[in-house]
Enzyme design. Structure first.
Site, PDB file in Angstrom:
ATOM      1  N   ASP A 263      36.121  -1.709  56.280  1.00 20.56           N
ATOM      2  CA  ASP A 263      37.082  -0.925  56.395  1.00 20.56           C
ATOM      3  C   ASP A 263      38.416  -1.456  56.866  1.00 20.56           C
ATOM      4  O   ASP A 263      38.594  -1.740  57.908  1.00 20.56           O
ATOM      5  CB  ASP A 263      36.517  -0.021  57.594  1.00 20.56           C
ATOM      6  CG  ASP A 263      37.334   1.287  58.058  1.00 20.56           C
ATOM      7  OD1 ASP A 263      38.161   1.409  57.337  1.00 20.56           O
ATOM      8  OD2 ASP A 263      37.173   1.724  59.165  1.00 20.56           O
TER       9      ASP A 263
ATOM     10  N   HIS B  79      43.189   2.927  52.700  1.00 20.08           N
ATOM     11  CA  HIS B  79      44.408   2.424  52.138  1.00 20.08           C
ATOM     12  C   HIS B  79      44.976   3.787  51.769  1.00 20.08           C
ATOM     13  O   HIS B  79      44.766   4.512  50.785  1.00 20.08           O
ATOM     14  CB  HIS B  79      43.902   1.710  50.770  1.00 20.08           C
ATOM     15  CG  HIS B  79      45.074   1.248  49.829  1.00 20.08           C
ATOM     16  ND1 HIS B  79      45.746   0.274  50.210  1.00 20.08           N
ATOM     17  CD2 HIS B  79      45.498   1.828  48.835  1.00 20.08           C
ATOM     18  CE1 HIS B  79      46.912   0.035  49.380  1.00 20.08           C
ATOM     19  NE2 HIS B  79      46.690   1.059  48.563  1.00 20.08           N
TER      20      HIS B  79
ATOM     21  N   GLU C  56      39.976   2.746  49.358  1.00 21.90           N
ATOM     22  CA  GLU C  56      40.800   4.043  49.137  1.00 21.90           C
ATOM     23  C   GLU C  56      40.210   5.292  49.295  1.00 21.90           C
ATOM     24  O   GLU C  56      38.770   5.663  49.229  1.00 21.90           O
ATOM     25  CB  GLU C  56      41.458   4.098  47.459  1.00 21.90           C
ATOM     26  CG  GLU C  56      42.386   4.897  47.248  1.00 21.90           C
ATOM     27  CD  GLU C  56      42.672   4.776  45.558  1.00 21.90           C
ATOM     28  OE1 GLU C  56      43.869   4.783  45.369  1.00 21.90           O
ATOM     29  OE2 GLU C  56      41.807   4.470  44.959  1.00 21.90           O
TER      30      GLU C  56
ATOM     31  N   ASP D 145      48.864   6.907  47.244  1.00 20.38           N
ATOM     32  CA  ASP D 145      50.266   6.597  46.589  1.00 20.38           C
ATOM     33  C   ASP D 145      50.955   7.365  45.583  1.00 20.38           C
ATOM     34  O   ASP D 145      51.891   7.180  44.929  1.00 20.38           O
ATOM     35  CB  ASP D 145      49.833   5.144  45.622  1.00 20.38           C
ATOM     36  CG  ASP D 145      48.582   5.458  44.602  1.00 20.38           C
ATOM     37  OD1 ASP D 145      48.633   6.801  44.370  1.00 20.38           O
ATOM     38  OD2 ASP D 145      48.007   4.700  44.061  1.00 20.38           O
TER      39      ASP D 145
END
Length: 684
Positions: free
Chosen positions: A637, A588, A646, A238
């Site tokens: 997953d 992620h 993540e 992110d």
């Protein structure tokens, strides 16, 4: 960064001499850490802002979660490969206590070895009843081996002298692929379809402090300056950058450098210049040090040099409502993090992220991370770049003094767009930083502070996790490493204590491995965000114990951890992308997001997922599993399972360390020469 927020000393006169004037709060010196069991933070430690933003602002999951829990008769193994002369063990799910025959078959289906299972019984960590299969005596290299019980077969696996050689490289390549302010170009990116190449993101990242209202209604004033904090690595998918994440990661990479070996013929991955795919691989400097420097340089940029007032929060301030802020001269302290002022959307390359970014308040913990890593940096770069080493040491000493002057500036989970990385105690960071500064300078004041902040023993209970918020045992490992470099046994008192406590803690971990169904060093069913990294940090302790004692039980327990991560677990899941038949492939991540859009790349080989988490299941996918899983089975997953799936620089730093260490134990590595001896620097 989401998941990696949980999972995880000189006097003030020195700052003045450097032209920086700190605020003095001598009445707020941190007390020595009490000799109690230190538990990992409870689920409530996750900032409510993360849950609120993620659960309301994100799109609904694109597909349902798949939790492939092993069924009766399934055989779980390390799907990547076993070490030729190492332990080789599998696990059979079976409720009947009567033992059964197992067979080892090769790729041609020939039977090579057989035996009977050993009944383990009920395993509380998985909720399964299990049997064990031990085929360690089989020492023939090859591929396509499988275990068979009845009509069922395990996933295929290999046996080789050095199964972790490539993983030691791939897991380090994660960092080049995660660099901020730099493009990923074809010449240095692993081959992949679609390619992992991308443009540089967040170039010339000059930002000022967050101004305005936070999620708790606190109004933050301007700090009156801007800083260029570009570079380093994105903490996760992110695009945030967190000093404490950077600190524990950079420390892990430098710790590998402390034990790297000179290679003659075949030997362990040493990351010598030219061994890695990276732009700096022909500059005459060890590639590992080149990569670690990316993180260290970004940490240095986060240190405050201005003397204008900066708003901080002093002391732990739990609960709701606006925080009490205090404006201080924060020179020498370090900003806790930098990230966007709201969460970036999915399917976003770094160069396309135009969300306004800000610096967030300095913290004592972030400051001590720079103190520890800066001190370690000074030792490692002295030979190749003495000017950079001196810069690191000056920053480290300045940071340590600033932290002693402001010992309770804590971060809180009160800002949108990034994780809180909260931590309401700094004594462990003080002990860790004092240790690294003592090892670099040999100065008595740091030696005394180790005792002041650490006390008579480290946490040897086997409970609680090592992570960015509990750093005391990282100081213990640094002291053990220092003792291992000595040619005699003239250990300091601190080294004697550290060696003693490493063995005590390793015995606790080994006992847990021997008494859990999947052979992992953990005996409680509560698993936190980033549990896979916690397993690897325990493996690091076991590795140090093996180097001290030579007892193979510790080595075997390190192998157990890697076996678990690579498929010997109740989901038959390899948590490492590109390794194993059922490898993680849907992390992620905003860019490694092929499952969302086929034009985006898949995760690179060597990237590791955070893993099972049953204490903070705050994403919409984990919430579907909550109440329907037990401990080690609380994982899937899935790209929307950010509390489970993540990836992070923290996780991979531990993976690089352990995979490299295991590769170094190969019998092909006949030489054990450290380069160079890292004695305390001769300071003017």
């Amino acid at each position: 960064m989401l998941s990696s927020k949980l999972a995880l000393f000189l006097g003030a006169s020195a700052i003045v001499a450097a032209g920086i004037t700190p605020v003095l709060q001598t009445t707020l010196q941190p007390a020595p850490r009490p000799p109690v069991i230190v538990q990992h933070p409870a689920p409530s430690h996750i900032p409510s802002a993360i849950a609120a933003v993620q659960l309301t602002d994100r799109a609904a999951p694109q597909s349902d979660p798949v939790n492939s829990e092993a069924q009766s008769g399934d055989i779980l193994v390390n799907q990547h490969g076993f070490i030729l002369n190492g332990p080789k063990r599998g696990v059979l799910v079976r409720s009947d206590s009567s033992t059964v025959i197992w067979r080892l078959r090769d790729a041609a289906n020939s039977i090579l070895l057989s035996g009977r299972t050993t009944n383990f019984g009920f395993d509380a960590l998985s909720g399964q009843s299990l049997h064990h299969i031990d085929f360690s005596p089989f020492n023939v290299a090859g591929e396509g081996y499988r275990l068979q019980v009845g009509s069922k077969f395990s996933e295929p696996f290999s046996i080789s002298e050095r199964p972790y050689e490539q993983l030691a490289k791939d897991s380090l390549s994660y960092y080049y692929l995660s660099r901020a302010a730099e493009p990923v170009i074809e010449a240095y990116a692993p081959a992949a379809t679609p390619p992992l190449t991308r443009a540089a993101g967040h170039v010339n990242e000059t930002v000022s402090c967050f101004t305005g209202d936070d999620d708790r209604g606190t109004n933050w004033p301007s700090c009156g300056y801007s800083r260029d904090v570009s570079g380093g690595w994105y903490d996760a998918g992110d695009y945030g950058k967190y000093t404490v994440s950077n600190g524990i990661t950079s420390w892990s990479l430098l710790s590998i450098a402390e034990r790297r070996k000179q290679a003659f013929n075949q030997c362990a991955v040493t990351y010598h210049d030219g061994q890695m795919l990276m732009p700096e691989n022909q500059n005459g400097v060890n590639d590992l040090l080149d990569e670690a420097r990316r993180g260290i340089e970004q940490m240095l940029k986060m240190q405050i040099t201005d003397t204008t007032p900066v708003a901080v929060t002093l002391g732990d301030q739990p609960g709701l409502g606006a925080l009490n802020i205090t404006q201080i001269n924060a020179a020498g302290l370090v900003h806790h993090k930098v990230h966007g002022q709201y969460w970036p959307p999915d399917l976003l390359a770094p160069a396309d992220d135009n969300i306004p970014r800000a610096l967030y308040p300095p913290s004592t913990q972030a400051t001590l991370h720079l103190a520890a890593v800066g001190a370690k940096c000074a030792r490692h770069y002295q030979a190749d770049d003495p000017d950079f080493a001196a810069q690191c040491l000056t920053a480290a000493q300045t940071a340590y003094s600033a932290a002693k002057a402001v010992p309770n500036a804590y971060a809180h989970g009160n800002f949108a767009g990034g994780g809180g990385v909260t931590d309401g105690f700094a004594g462990d960071e003080f002990a860790w930083a004092a240790t690294e500064l003592f090892l670099t300078t040999g100065e008595a004041q740091y030696q005394a502070d180790i005792q002041t902040y650490q006390g008579d023993s480290y946490n040897t209970s086997g409970q609680g996790d090592m992570y960015w918020g509990d750093m005391q045992n990282f100081g213990m490992l640094a002291l053990v490493r220092a003792s291992l470099k000595r040619s005699d046994t003239s250990y300091t008192d601190a080294e004697v204590k550290a060696r003693r406590d490493v063995l005590i803690l390793a015995d606790a971990y080994h006992g847990q491995s021997a008494n859990t169904g999947y052979g992992i060093p953990r005996d409680v069913p509560e698993l936190y965000w980033g549990s896979n990294a916690a397993m690897l940090y325990r493996a690091m302790v076991l590795a140090h114990a093996y180097e001290i004692s030579g007892e193979t039980k510790y080595y075997d327990s390190v192998v157990d951890v890697m076996d678990y991560l690579l498929g010997r677990n109740p989901l038959s899941q390899s948590y490492i992308a590109g390794y194993g038949e059922q490898a993680m492939e849907r992390p992620h991540h905003r860019f490694w997001a092929n499952v969302r859009d086929g034009s985006f790349p898949k995760p690179p080989a060597g990237a590791m997922a955070g893993g099972p988490n049953n204490t903070a299941m705050i994403d919409p996918i984990a919430q579907q599993l909550e109440g329907n899983c037990t401990g080690l089975t609380c994982y899937t997953d899935h790209e929307d399972a950010y509390s489970l799936n993540e990836v992070s620089i923290i996780w991979n730093g531990a993976l690089v360390w352990v995979s490299n260490w295991l590769d170094a134990q190969s019998s092909l590595c006949l030489f054990d020469i450290l380069e160079p001896e890292l004695e305390p620097l001769d300071l003017p």
